[in-house]
Every structure is written in structure tokens, then in C-alpha cells.
Design a protein around this motif. Structure first.
Motif, short mmCIF file in Angstrom:
data_model
loop_
_atom_site.label_atom_id
_atom_site.label_comp_id
_atom_site.label_asym_id
_atom_site.label_seq_id
_atom_site.Cartn_x
_atom_site.Cartn_y
_atom_site.Cartn_z
N ASN A 151 -40.73 -61.14 111.62
CA ASN A 151 -41.95 -61.19 110.73
C ASN A 151 -40.89 -60.50 108.89
N LEU A 152 -40.09 -59.85 109.23
CA LEU A 152 -38.73 -59.47 108.24
C LEU A 152 -38.59 -59.47 107.21
N LEU A 153 -39.12 -59.89 105.91
CA LEU A 153 -38.01 -60.76 104.82
C LEU A 153 -38.73 -60.11 103.82
N PHE A 154 -36.21 -59.96 103.60
CA PHE A 154 -35.79 -58.88 103.21
C PHE A 154 -35.59 -60.20 101.34
N ILE A 155 -35.65 -59.57 100.13
CA ILE A 155 -35.87 -59.75 99.36
C ILE A 155 -34.40 -59.37 98.06
N SER A 156 -33.68 -59.61 97.57
CA SER A 156 -32.21 -59.37 96.60
C SER A 156 -33.40 -58.81 95.44
N ALA A 157 -32.24 -57.98 94.94
CA ALA A 157 -33.10 -57.08 93.93
C ALA A 157 -31.72 -56.80 92.81
N GLU A 158 -31.74 -57.30 91.70
CA GLU A 158 -30.27 -56.75 91.16
C GLU A 158 -30.03 -56.00 89.43
N GLY A 159 -31.50 -56.87 88.84
CA GLY A 159 -32.06 -56.87 88.06
C GLY A 159 -32.12 -55.37 87.08
N GLY A 160 -31.60 -55.09 85.97
CA GLY A 160 -32.07 -54.23 85.35
C GLY A 160 -33.02 -53.80 84.94
N GLY A 161 -34.18 -54.53 84.74
CA GLY A 161 -36.05 -54.40 84.44
C GLY A 161 -36.67 -54.21 85.82
N ASN A 162 -35.52 -54.31 87.34
CA ASN A 162 -36.23 -54.30 88.72
C ASN A 162 -37.41 -53.16 88.44
N ARG A 163 -38.32 -52.90 88.75
CA ARG A 163 -39.22 -51.05 89.48
C ARG A 163 -39.18 -51.39 91.15
N ASN A 164 -39.59 -50.28 91.22
CA ASN A 164 -40.21 -49.99 92.49
C ASN A 164 -41.01 -50.12 92.45
N ASP A 165 -42.32 -50.25 91.90
CA ASP A 165 -43.73 -50.47 92.22
C ASP A 165 -43.53 -51.43 91.99
N CYS A 166 -43.05 -52.66 91.53
CA CYS A 166 -42.64 -54.43 91.10
C CYS A 166 -43.63 -54.67 89.89
N ALA A 167 -44.06 -53.33 88.69
CA ALA A 167 -44.15 -54.25 87.65
C ALA A 167 -43.69 -54.50 86.55
N LYS A 168 -43.52 -55.44 85.92
CA LYS A 168 -42.85 -55.52 84.31
C LYS A 168 -43.26 -55.18 83.99
N GLY A 169 -42.70 -54.36 82.48
CA GLY A 169 -42.58 -54.08 81.49
C GLY A 169 -41.09 -53.23 81.79
N GLY A 170 -40.59 -53.08 82.67
CA GLY A 170 -38.85 -52.76 82.16
C GLY A 170 -39.28 -51.24 82.88
N VAL A 171 -38.08 -51.10 83.62
CA VAL A 171 -37.79 -49.27 83.30
C VAL A 171 -37.69 -48.46 82.64
N GLN A 172 -38.75 -47.66 82.36
CA GLN A 172 -38.50 -46.40 81.19
C GLN A 172 -37.46 -45.59 81.78
N ASP A 173 -38.24 -45.33 83.35
CA ASP A 173 -37.13 -43.48 83.68
C ASP A 173 -36.39 -44.20 85.12
N PRO A 174 -35.32 -43.88 84.93
CA PRO A 174 -34.23 -44.28 85.19
C PRO A 174 -34.28 -44.18 86.95
#
Lengths: 174, 612
Positions: free
Chosen positions: B120-143
């Protein structure tokens, strides 16, 4: 508004995911790549030794394609996209000085191979510096294409530096 | 154009005379060359396979802006296919492969979104500099909002996947690989491959970018490992980092270079100030690693090296062999042969976004190479290169990419995506002579030079639809329970079916279709086993006929005996098969391909034992 204002400053639309540093990186790397291609074609014309020649052809074929990617990216965001002659007017880290180009141009045989490898290592190290500077800039490298491309530059050019150091060590006279 | 290519091939021979060039490349008369371009109306051509269905990308991702919305890799579980995207993922229901249905689309900015699924578990790789904890677009404002590592979703309700945890790692996760716990079925390990530099300590505590591979606090030069208790995925955490790159600096300095601190250096005159020692140029990360848990092995595609790693203890992976090849630009991904004696490595020359399959593109770069593993020493030996034999255009990003085995008994067959080079099936049973068995390809997404570009598209700039520079094609193509599934970066999702041909018989395909799996993550390679069945025996027989591995009179006799046994049932069938096996035993000695005859005898016995 995107592109350049009348004083030549880069303009970024509000809310854009990319930054001035991203645009400068892509513009600068076009010039940087263009000079590497110029150097590689010197090696192709001069019949450098087989391994050096292969590397030169590889750099030529890889970086021609990458220039297109950078130009597409810049144009896609309405930014100025330099062309392949830009290396003659722009100076980026690691790029050869006119004197160094002259030295390379005047060399032949093993001396050319050695000069080519030394200068291309310098050139590649400059590219790594440009990526470091990019990621050190606030909020830069977040736009996916820039981030992926910059990481590719590091992986590929780091490996090529290693290869060139090996080739240098194996040149006759070393 | 042909002449240029030949010249390069000659140069290659002078450099690596020991390697065989298995094919003559490339051919402009290949049917794949010159296809009409077009995103949804481009030309299509297939050999020995057919397109079962094509499904367009879901609307949420159906936007071309460079790589922002491209599809990435696939994972398989039951009737569902999980398709990663740089902006989320899609779950497809493929119960009816003719009409795949979208079960859910999750929007979550996550380059590059490579998926794996366990239960039941799906694992997804995240690498990009613009990926956020909350998934939202707009880029990372606070590291502190930056998410780089592995996202874990609960997909027990595939209509409503739920984000359970973001596991942060020091280098983010370009790709990842599931490695099961050797005993405890409740635990899996995830090996993390990241291509970037380490994140600052201020973003994730304990992370450090350094140039010294021996520095234990350096986040580079190590393979990060996450441990996941499957029943409590929120407790997943980074447990260790394996220093599998130690001693791999492939760059001995020139003998004339002064010792560290001794002055001089590049361009420096004697007595000039000391220059810092150059950073090591060996790999500091893998791009992708393929685990083969049944063999306790891992093949690492790590920049300038292909590695072989012992994973008997998944928390302490140990490198046991390595291979460097200066013809390879970037060791990218690996697939083992089913018996574990060979590994196909791919080279992602040009990063996947460049057109590296043109007429003058270098032949040994941007394709595959095949390594064999010495049974005792485990050392790698390099064999042939392989690249698709068609000329692709400058508008088609093309290089060898991800794939997996097609379960043909007795042969090593790989299906893989080549971006806009299409889907190609390669046989590598003989590692010195790989050949192509089948393909599917479309024309370029973008118009070719000289083709008219509508004014509206041109005015819209390079980022919108209709502009040039679209990156597309097959990210990965995999055999899954009888069909081939291919993730198309820009267009969507393709399902293909292999067709019988002189190179791959109906029996061999029927045998391949007998292999059924409940889940499949291509980077965690399953050991393939076939049920005892007539198509499996007949696969060996067809192979013996095709390659003259056994006298014609005998292959005909075996064929007739099998047909007769097939018409019998129970004990009669068992006795007939046992009698046949005894006859075939006697064929082994005189056969040209004795090993295959022996394998066939053993399959006949296995079926006899299963007949009652």
C-alpha cells in the motif's frame, strides 16, 4: 515583463520561478560552451592524438546540443539568448584569455595535445565554478530545467576533467 | 554523413581494439528515419510489436514548459500502473489494456518523481530545488520548506493517495531502489541516488558538501539508505550511508605535477603561490542503482563508473567490482541478466535532453554496453556496445534509457525506452553480439527545420505548445504480465504488445506471458521463474531450430513427441514426457548447443513431474 530593460538589466516577471542568476547562468554558459566548441574544433582540425580527438568530438557534439537547450530555455521565458559567437565578447570563469588561445593556436603535435588538455581542464573547472555560483545565489536553480541542466554539467564535466588528467599523465614525455 | 560516422568508428577501434562493434550503424533507410513529426499526429512505425493503446497525459500535466510537466518512470502493482511526473503522479487502472483508465492524479511538484510501490506504499523520488514539503508550486522561499529525499504515500485507496511522510536526505533523491530486508518481510530499505551537491546544514542538519572522500562527515561519496517499517511508514528514516566510492578517483595526476603545496600547478611558475589540490574526479554519487535481491547484488551506475556491490547485509553494502570506460559519458542505469552473469549498463550521454542518435553521433556513446561478471572473482569484463540502428533527427532527444527484461526462457532480452528514439527490444544473450528484435517509434514532437511554425506558436515563445525544443519520448519501457508499458514524457502512456517473428517465436512469447508478478519495481529486479509448461519447452526447441543447435531430424522428432504428449493427460502424459526426456538426454552429447538441449530436457522433466 521579461527580457532586458533599456539599460540592459535582466527583467523577471513577478511570481516567476526563475531568477536573474538563472538567466545569467544560462546566458553565460552559452558563451562558455561556445568557446569549448571552438577549442574542440581546433583539435579536430589539427588531428590531435586519437584519444584527445575523441574527447574533442564528444565535447563538440554534447555542447552544441546543450547550447540549443539553453537558447530554447531563454527564448521560452522571453529572455535574450546569446548565439555561438558570444564567446568572443563575454568572459566567464575558466574561459581562455586571448593569449591562451594564441598559445593553443600556435601549438602542434604533442605540445598541442598538452595545451589542449590543460586549457580544457581550466575551462571545465570554470564551468563547475559557474554552477557553484549559481546554487549559491538565493532561490536560484529551482526552475526544473536549470536545476537538471546545472547538475548534468557537474556530473559530466567532473568526469571529463578526470579523463583529461589521465590523458595528460599518459602523453609522451610525462 | 556515413563517412563521418565511419571515421569515428575507426578512431574508436584504435582506442579500444578489444571491444567488438556488434553492428554497423546507423541506417538512414531504417523505417524509423524520416517519420512525419507531430505530437499527437506524428508518424508511427513498429516492428515485431504493435501499439495496443495510447492514452494522453492527464490535463493537470498536459502543458509543455521544458521539463516542468514531463512524465518520468513507472512502477507496477496488480492492475495499477504508477506513473511519475515532475509535477506529481498518475495512477492508471490497466485491467483492460485497450482502454486504460485514470484512477487518480496527484499534483505535487516533485522532480523527478521516480516511483516504487510496495503493497500500500508508494515511494516517490524528490530532488529538485523547487520541491516543497507542501507540494505547492511557486518555489522554495524558506529553505526549511525544501523537500529533497523520498515522499511516502499511502495508496491503499488508489482514488485518494495520502502523503504519509517526506523523508529528507542530504543529496535529495534523483532515483531510488527498494531492497527488501533479507528476513523481515515487514522492512524494506531504500537506496538513494542523488546527483546534486549536499544540502547545507542549515536546511538538513548533519549534511555537508566536501571534497575529501575519506571524511566521514562528508555527505558526498556515499550511498544513503532509508529504512522503512512497512506497517509504520511514518517511522521511516535514514539509517546509514555506504562509502562504496572509496578509492575510485580515476584521475591520477600527471607525473610532472608538483606535490601538493609545492607551488606551481597549472600555468604557475616555479615558486608561485601554492594552488589548492584539485577536487577528486571519481564518482561522488550514483545516478541509479539496480538491486538484484535474489543474487544479493547491486549494479551501480555511478557517473564515470559501473559498480558491483554485495548487498548481503543491506545496511552495509560493499563494493566488490568496478569498471570505467572513457567511451561512456554517464553510467546511468543497469539491468542484470536473469542468471546474474551479465549486466547491461546504459550511458545517458547528453542527459536525456539532447539528440544523441543522429547520423554523426558517436556510436559508443549514448547507448548500452554489456558487462559479464566473473563467477569467482566477480570482476567485470566489458563486451560490446549497442545503439539503436536508426538515424534520428536533431529534433529528437535520444539516448538509451530505462528498461527491464522480457522473460523469454533461455535468452536475455531487454526492452527499454530511448526517449524520442522510441521503444527498442535488444537481445544480449551473446554479450559480444547484441541485436535488436523489435521496436516502436514515432516522429519528432516538434516540426523539423524548414517546416512552417504557426505565427501564434512562435509568438508564444519556446515554453508553450507548438514551439521547438520539446523534450519527449519513452522514459522507460517495461514488460509487465504480458505487455509492454512505456512512459512517454510529453505525450502520455503507451501499451504495446510483442508480436511473433522469426526472431522471437509465438512459443517464446507464450512462455514469457506465463510469468506473472504481483508487483514490479524495475530498479529492484525480480528473479524470473517459469511454471512447468509446454510453451517453455517449446521455447528451447524453437531456439534450437533457429540457431541449428540440434540436428533437424531430432528437433522434428521432439516436436512430434511434444505434440503427442500434449494430447494426453495425467499419468500417460507424465510417462510420455519422461520417455522424451531420456531421448533428449542422449542428444546432448552430439548437439551444437548442448547446454540448451540439456535445459530443454530439464524442462521436459519438470513438466512430467507436474503432470498427474
Amino acid at each position: 515583463m521579461s527580457g532586458m530593460d533599456m539599460r540592459g538589466h535582466i527583467m523577471i516577471p513577478e511570481g516567476a520561478i526563475y531568477t536573474v542568476a538563472d538567466v545569467e547562468f544560462m546566458q553565460g554558459m552559452i558563451a562558455h560552451h561556445a568557446q569549448a566548441i571552438h577549442m574542440s574544433r581546433m583539435a579536430e582540425e589539427r588531428r590531435a592524438n586519437a584519444r584527445v580527438l575523441r574527447l574533442a568530438v564528444k565535447i563538440d557534439q554534447s555542447q552544441v546540443a546543450e547550447i540549443r537547450i539553453m537558447q530554447d530555455w531563454l527564448r521560452g521565458y522571453g529572455q535574450v539568448a546569446p548565439d555561438t559567437s558570444s564567446w568572443r565578447t563575454m568572459t566567464m570563469p575558466g574561459m581562455l584569455t586571448p593569449e591562451q588561445l594564441k598559445t593553443l593556436d600556435g601549438a602542434s603535435g604533442v605540445a598541442f595535445d598538452r595545451a589542449f588538455l590543460n586549457l580544457m581542464i581550466q575551462h571545465h573547472e570554470g564551468a563547475l565554478q559557474m554552477v557553484n555560483d549559481l546554487f549559491a545565489a538565493p532561490r536560484a536553480g529551482q526552475e526544473v530545467d536549470v536545476g537538471v541542466f546545472a547538475n548534468d554539467v557537474v556530473v559530466v564535466q567532473t568526469a571529463e576533467i578526470g579523463l583529461m588528467r589521465q590523458m595528460l599523465a599518459q602523453l609522451p614525455g610525462n | 554523413m556515413r563517412n563521418t560516422r565511419s571515421l569515428l568508428a575507426l578512431v574508436a577501434f584504435s582506442v579500444v581494439p578489444s571491444l567488438l562493434a556488434a553492428q554497423t550503424y546507423p541506417s538512414g533507410s531504417d523505417p524509423r528515419s524520416g517519420l512525419k513529426s507531430g505530437r499527437l499526429d506524428g508518424g508511427e512505425v513498429a516492428k515485431n510489436m504493435r501499439l495496443v493503446s495510447f492514452s494522453q497525459k492527464p490535463a493537470q500535466f498536459d502543458s509543455a514548459r521544458g521539463l516542468t510537466f514531463i512524465n518520468s518512470d513507472l512502477a507496477f502493482g496488480g492492475n495499477y500502473v504508477y506513473q511519475g511526473n515532475f509535477a506529481g503522479f498518475t495512477i492508471w487502472d490497466i485491467s483492460n489494456p485497450v482502454t486504460p483508465k485514470i484512477v487518480s492524479v496527484v499534483s505535487c511538484i516533485t522532480s523527478q518523481g521516480d516511483p516504487s510501490v510496495i503493497g500500500n506504499l508508494l515511494f516517490i523520488s524528490a530532488e529538485g530545488g523547487g520541491n516543497r514539503n507542501d507540494c505547492a508550486k511557486g518555489g522554495v522561499q524558506d529553505p526549511k520548506d525544501h523537500m529533497a529525499g523520498v515522499r511516502i504515500y499511502d495508496v491503499s485507496d488508489p482514488k485518494a493517495p495520502r502523503l504519509v511522510k517526506n523523508v529528507q536526505t542530504c543529496k535529495g533523491s534523483h532515483t531510488h531502489t527498494i531492497v527488501p530486508h533479507p528476513k523481515d518481510k515487514g522492512i524494506v530499505y531504500i537506496y538513494i541516488s542523488g546527483s546534486g551537491a549536499a544540502r547545507p546544514d542549515s536546511e538538513v542538519a548533519g549534511c555537508k558538501s566536501g571534497t575529501d572522500p575519506a571524511d566521514e562527515s562528508n555527505s558526498l561519496y556515499r550511498l544513503d539508505v532509508i529504512k522503512v517499517p512497512l506497517a509504520n511508514p511514518e517511522k521511516a528514516e535514514v539509517v546509514t550511508g555506504a562509502r562504496i566510492f572509496t578509492g575510485l578517483d580515476a584521475a591520477p595526476r600527471a607525473a610532472s605535477r608538483p606535490a601538493r603545496g609545492g607551488g606551481g600547478g597549472r600555468g604557475g611558475a616555479p615558486g608561485a603561490p601554492a594552488v589548492p589540490a584539485p577536487a577528486p574526479t571519481g564518482p561522488r554519487n550514483c545516478h541509479d542503482v539496480t538491486a538484484y535481491p535474489a543474487m544479493k547484488l547491486l549494479a551501480g551506475a555511478c557517473g564515470s563508473y559501473g559498480l558491483l556491490v554485495d548487498i548481503s547485509n543491506p545496511e552495509k553494502p560493499k563494493r566488490i567490482a568496478e569498471k570505467a570506460d572513457t567511451n561512456f559519458s554517464l553510467w546511468h542505469t543497469a539491468v542484470f541478466s536473469n542468471d546474474g552473469s551479465k549486466v547491461v549498463f546504459s550511458d545517458e550521454w547528453g542527459g536525456g535532453t539532447s539528440p544523441m542518435c543522429q547520423a554523426n553521433s558517436m556510436m559508443e556513446m549514448g547507448g548500452n554496453t554489456i558487462l559479464s561478471i566473473d563467477p569467482k572473482s566477480k570482476a567485470y569484463t566489458q563486451h560490446a556496445y549497442y545503439k539503436i540502428p536508426s538515424v534520428q533527427t536533431a529534433q529528437e532527444n535520444c539516448v538509451s534509457h530505462n528498461g527491464g527484461l522480457i522473460p523469454v526462457p533461455g535468452r536475455d532480452v531487454l526492452v527499454q525506452g530511448w526517449y524520442q528514439g522510441g521503444v527498442s527490444v535488444m537481445e544480449f544473450t551473446d554479450p559480444d553480439h547484441p541485436t535488436e528484435l523489435a521496436y516502436f517509434d514515432r516522429g519528432s514532437i516538434d516540426p523539423l527545420p524548414g517546416a512552417d511554425i504557426p505565427v501564434a506558436a512562435a509568438a508564444g515563445g519556446g515554453g508553450g505548445r507548438g514551439a521547438r525544443g520539446t523534450i519527449g519520448g519513452s522514459w522507460g519501457a517495461y514488460w509487465w504480465n504480458g505487455l509492454i508499458y512505456s512512459s512517454e514524457l510529453d505525450r502520455g502512456f503507451d501499451i504495446l504488445e510483442m508480436l511473433p517473428s522469426d526472431k522471437l517465436s509465438a512459443n517464446e512469447l507464450a512462455a514469457a506471458k506465463l510469468v506473472r508478478m504481483t508487483d514490479y519495481n524495475p530498479q529492484s529486479q525480480p528473479h524470473l521463474t517459469w511454471p512447468a509448461a509446454f510453451p517453455v519447452i517449446r521455447s528451447y526447441l524453437d531456439q534450437l531450430v533457429r540457431d541449428n543447435g540440434m540436428a533437424t531430424a531430432r528437433t522434428s522428432a521432439v516436436d512430434q513427441a511434444l505434440t503427442a504428449a500434449e494430447q494426453q493427460t495425467g499419468r500417460a502424459r507424465r510417462d510420455a514426457l519422461n520417455a522424451l526426456a531420456k531421448q533428449v538426454d542422449r542428444d546432448v552429447a552430439g548437439a551444437k548447443d548442448a547446454a540448451r538441449v540439456k535445459a530443454m530436457a530439464s524442462e521436459i522433466r519438470r513438466l512430467a513431474a507436474a503432470s498427474r
